[in-house]
Design an enzyme around this catalytic site. Sequence first.
Site, short mmCIF file in Angstrom:
data_model
loop_
_atom_site.label_atom_id
_atom_site.label_comp_id
_atom_site.label_asym_id
_atom_site.label_seq_id
_atom_site.Cartn_x
_atom_site.Cartn_y
_atom_site.Cartn_z
N GLY A 105 -90.96 -23.38 -93.98
CA GLY A 105 -90.87 -23.15 -94.49
C GLY A 105 -90.03 -24.74 -95.62
O GLY A 105 -90.20 -23.78 -97.43
N GLU B 113 -88.33 -32.41 -93.84
CA GLU B 113 -87.35 -32.88 -94.18
C GLU B 113 -87.75 -34.42 -94.53
O GLU B 113 -87.20 -35.37 -93.86
CB GLU B 113 -86.10 -33.06 -93.29
CG GLU B 113 -86.52 -34.05 -91.80
CD GLU B 113 -86.64 -32.83 -90.45
OE1 GLU B 113 -87.44 -31.66 -90.78
OE2 GLU B 113 -86.88 -32.52 -89.99
N ASN B 114 -88.90 -34.46 -94.57
CA ASN B 114 -90.35 -36.05 -95.31
C ASN B 114 -89.04 -37.01 -95.65
O ASN B 114 -88.12 -36.62 -96.53
CB ASN B 114 -90.77 -35.81 -95.93
CG ASN B 114 -91.79 -35.06 -95.41
OD1 ASN B 114 -92.36 -35.10 -94.05
ND2 ASN B 114 -92.06 -33.53 -96.51
N HIS C 60 -80.08 -27.60 -95.11
CA HIS C 60 -80.96 -27.93 -94.20
C HIS C 60 -81.43 -29.12 -94.55
O HIS C 60 -81.64 -29.84 -92.89
CB HIS C 60 -81.84 -26.68 -93.96
CG HIS C 60 -81.88 -26.76 -92.15
ND1 HIS C 60 -81.94 -26.11 -90.92
CD2 HIS C 60 -83.57 -27.78 -92.00
CE1 HIS C 60 -83.34 -26.26 -90.49
NE2 HIS C 60 -83.54 -27.51 -90.31
N GLU C 61 -82.65 -29.50 -95.19
CA GLU C 61 -83.45 -30.30 -95.07
C GLU C 61 -82.62 -31.79 -95.24
O GLU C 61 -82.96 -33.19 -94.62
CB GLU C 61 -84.52 -30.39 -96.32
CG GLU C 61 -85.26 -28.81 -95.97
CD GLU C 61 -85.94 -28.86 -94.80
OE1 GLU C 61 -86.44 -30.00 -93.97
OE2 GLU C 61 -85.80 -28.14 -93.92
N HIS D 222 -80.79 -33.47 -92.42
CA HIS D 222 -81.30 -34.21 -91.48
C HIS D 222 -81.92 -35.53 -92.29
O HIS D 222 -82.64 -36.56 -91.27
CB HIS D 222 -82.97 -33.72 -91.38
CG HIS D 222 -83.31 -32.70 -90.62
ND1 HIS D 222 -83.05 -32.36 -89.30
CD2 HIS D 222 -83.92 -31.08 -91.12
CE1 HIS D 222 -83.66 -31.36 -88.82
NE2 HIS D 222 -83.57 -30.28 -89.30
N GLU E 110 -83.03 -29.69 -85.00
CA GLU E 110 -83.36 -28.49 -85.82
C GLU E 110 -81.59 -27.75 -85.32
O GLU E 110 -81.56 -27.02 -86.45
CB GLU E 110 -83.92 -27.50 -85.47
CG GLU E 110 -85.82 -28.00 -85.66
CD GLU E 110 -85.87 -28.40 -86.59
OE1 GLU E 110 -84.93 -28.44 -87.57
OE2 GLU E 110 -86.36 -29.69 -87.28
ZN ZN Z 1 -85.01 -29.04 -89.79
#
Ligand code: ZN
Length: 1009
Positions: free
Chosen positions: A393, A396-397, A429-430, A433, A452
């Site tokens: 989806g 998170e680079n 969410h990203e 991170h 996660e």
């Molecule tokens: Zn994640």
Amino acid sequence: MGKGFYISKTVGIVGIVLAAGAVATIIALSVVYSQEKAKNNENEVQLTTPRTTAATGLVPTTSGTITGLVPTTSGTITGLVPTTSGTITGLVPTTSGTITGLVPTTAPSNEPWDQWRLPQTLLPESYNVTLWPRLQPDPNLGVYYFTGMSSVVFKCVQETDLILIHSNKLNLTSTDGYQARLLGLGTTVVPTIQKTWMQETTQYLVIELKSKLKPGDFYALYTEFVGELADDLAGFYRSEYNENGVKKIVATSQMHPTHARKTFPCFDEPAMRAVFNITLVHDMGTVALSNGMETEKVDTILEGQAVTVTTFESTKKMSTYLLALIVSDYTNVISAEQTLIRIWARKKAIEDGHGDYALRITGPILMFFEKYYNVPYPLSKSDQIALPDFYFGAMENWGLVTYRETNLLYDSVISSNANKEKTATIIAHELAHMWFGNLVTLRWWNEVWLNEGFASYVSYLGADFAEPSWNVKDLIILKDVHRAFSVDALASSHPLSSKEEDITKPEQISEQFDAVSYSKGASVLRMLSDFLTEPVFVQGLNTYLDTFAYQNTVGEDLWKHLQIAVDKTGTVLPLSVKEIMDRWVLQMGFPVVMVNTTTGQVSQKHFLLDPDSIVERPSPFNYEWIVPINWMKAEVEQSRFWLLERTGINEFPQNTTGNEWVLVNLNITGYFRVNYDTDNWEHLLNQLTENHKVIPVINRAQIVDDAFNLARAKMIPVTLALSTTKYLFQEREYMPWQSALDNLDYFYLMFTQTDVYGFLQNYLKKQVTPLFAYFKNITEDWSHVPFGHTEQYNQVNAIRVACSTGVDGCQNLTLSWFRQWMDLPNHNPIHPNLRSTVYCSAIAAGGSDEWDFGWQMFKNATIAIEADKLMSSLSCTKDRNLLERYLEYTLDASKIRKQDATSVIVYIASNPDGQTLAWEFVRKNWEYMFTEYGVGSFNFANLISGITKSFSTESELEQLQQFKSDNAEIGFGPGATALEQAIETTKANIKWVTENLTEIKDWLMAETA
Ligand SMILES: [Zn+2]
């Protein structure tokens, strides 16, 4: 299609020849930039000496101080600049040379190169990586590729004469017969290379040395290589899209979890953090992006091509899986608040304003997390980019987050409120991170759940900050808690955390990313935050992030810091954070808490959906949990109770009198189900009928969900579960309705082919009719959508259920909307929220005209979100030929993108008329899908669970077992666990139908008589 990896020998040579001139120039260029970067960034790098030297290591011809850097194999400076020698031999890919002859063909052994984990002998410090992706295929062979070179500086920490570095599907250039060159830093004496080879199974480049590397010394390993820029969604890969009839290519990357090694040789484990200095060579007019900000762009001519060489600021010390490299002709929208935020997408999408919503919320969400963690965002920018082909989806680079287009782009004309919510929660969410995961990284993939689960939990907090009117925090119950309950109630579930040594192979790592890790992880962390209270939770989080910034941890480090916060604040807990959490993390499953209001007894038991299933996995805690219980008695919230053993003492709950009820697990802050004595169930049901609003809305949803699942587990009669839906005719809220529909879905799956189906339809029709009328009324005869976020969701439910059960006026309504659209394809009159429902119902009712129109609109759709709705609705047809045709399309990437193939097959399997067809299709094509398309394309776990969910007969079970044995040799990859779960679920279904059919039928008949 990216079949296999290695470019054929001829292509490889052509590629290398093309690359040769370029590499020489790149070396010259990168020398300059590396030196510049080294100068600029010295302060940021802990060990400036090796890093600076590494940079100069690439510049032998321009520097006078290179003595120590001369490769020992040649003893001459020219050895570092292969292309100046005028010969191509040194660059021939390994597959064509004799080096392959050195690859041992024996079975895995105790040799270090047959181990899946790197030995702890060497630690990387920094990489200088230059890559040049070709966005045009080789004119003769049609293959896309990239060339590159990399130099990694590493420290020897334990004496060794062996270098193991990950490398996968790269053609490494050989010089003097070796695939890498070793340099020393300063006065370091460099051992001579004995031999090099690729260990393909374990994905290593192996370098054996004639003498040993010395602990404490720094070395640089230099490689040049060519890789295929395949459309396989892994490593450095190719994504394609059409703009105004022109095919466009994007070179993009997905390194997580183990694909960085497919882009350049690297120590590809999360704890092997290093600083990355990236340079990208790309066609002039295109844009290059990476984790760091672009620091310099130089236009030049290489191989007769006008190119730009873009360098990026050095990254922070980070894991390989967080790297990102993208070349595209995208454009962006920017907001420079505290941190520079850029949203990147196709030019048309940006022109049409589809990045504006993401831009509006990204800054606030980033600031929310800075405040939440109380740690500043450590990078100079935050890019979000929308990609046409993307496996996950989002990813998170660090500093360059990649998304599927549908998840990042939002079009107010076309996107629904669900799309908007997805965008907000996935960005949150990203961004969560960026700290939890990126700044501090778990040491190994056995604790994926913590990374996660955490991001999934706090994504609701970030999205709530951006959209406070949505009440989005409650929705974690439907999206994560229920999802976790459903898989974690099976005997085939697994604990959140595994042993480090049990997760070593890439496919085992991939398997970690499942519903248990994400959704159960989120659920137990939400419970933890609740019983600690949020201020204590974030205080522990803050010192954890502070202490371990730029380092790797294990889960226990977090418990330790939360404990410090508990002790500091005087928070009272019955046991330590670790002791409590170990019960939830180290054993699978969850308890059902049984409350007897007549005796006051409370007890717990491992909840198994199938009570006859056998739990083979032992638990260190004997399947007992330490359960924090929030509860309410007759509308009054009571103080928290801790259930510490299997059966609790009599102090809870106090006996109730008369019609008083007890409600346990208030707002489902605890990750467990609840069962009551019959009297209390009766009192709760009465309360729902009399005035449901005094029971919190989350619990109204939960009463339904618990009851249906307890009935599945044979702990209460199925008629009691059905009775929890009787009050729904007066319910207007989304969550209870959704919970009931989700649970009745199971009845539909099981009974579609039986005579119960008609009674089920009649019952639901009766219950939904007032809801349909309610929405007709508040929207003034459907002239607008309701105001509230979840109210909009429930409007969709009302229309969907009303149409499918035949409520008067519903189908006419949706058909008239669809036909208006068919008459004027450029003017879609259907509100975005309602499109999926309306398309599906119209295509189901219609024939090939409606389907063909839908397909045309799908192919014409320029917005991925709209395309997705059409893509799922096309599976609603009842026409067998159309369904078969649609299935065939999933193996033709020009019709259905690889990333969508799984979804289409599962959609078709969800249609009662398509279920058998989809299963036949998968059985027939498994080998082809598995070997030709591979795990980068199909999500085999979702495919298996999606396709088997309605299995409820002995013959289906036999077919499933046959499928397992037929394909044992080909394998199931990340779908292996899903297959075991499917077999278990099918057995449970068969039993359930046999036991419940009559009782359910009688109840429904009585209710609808
Ligand atoms: Zn994640």
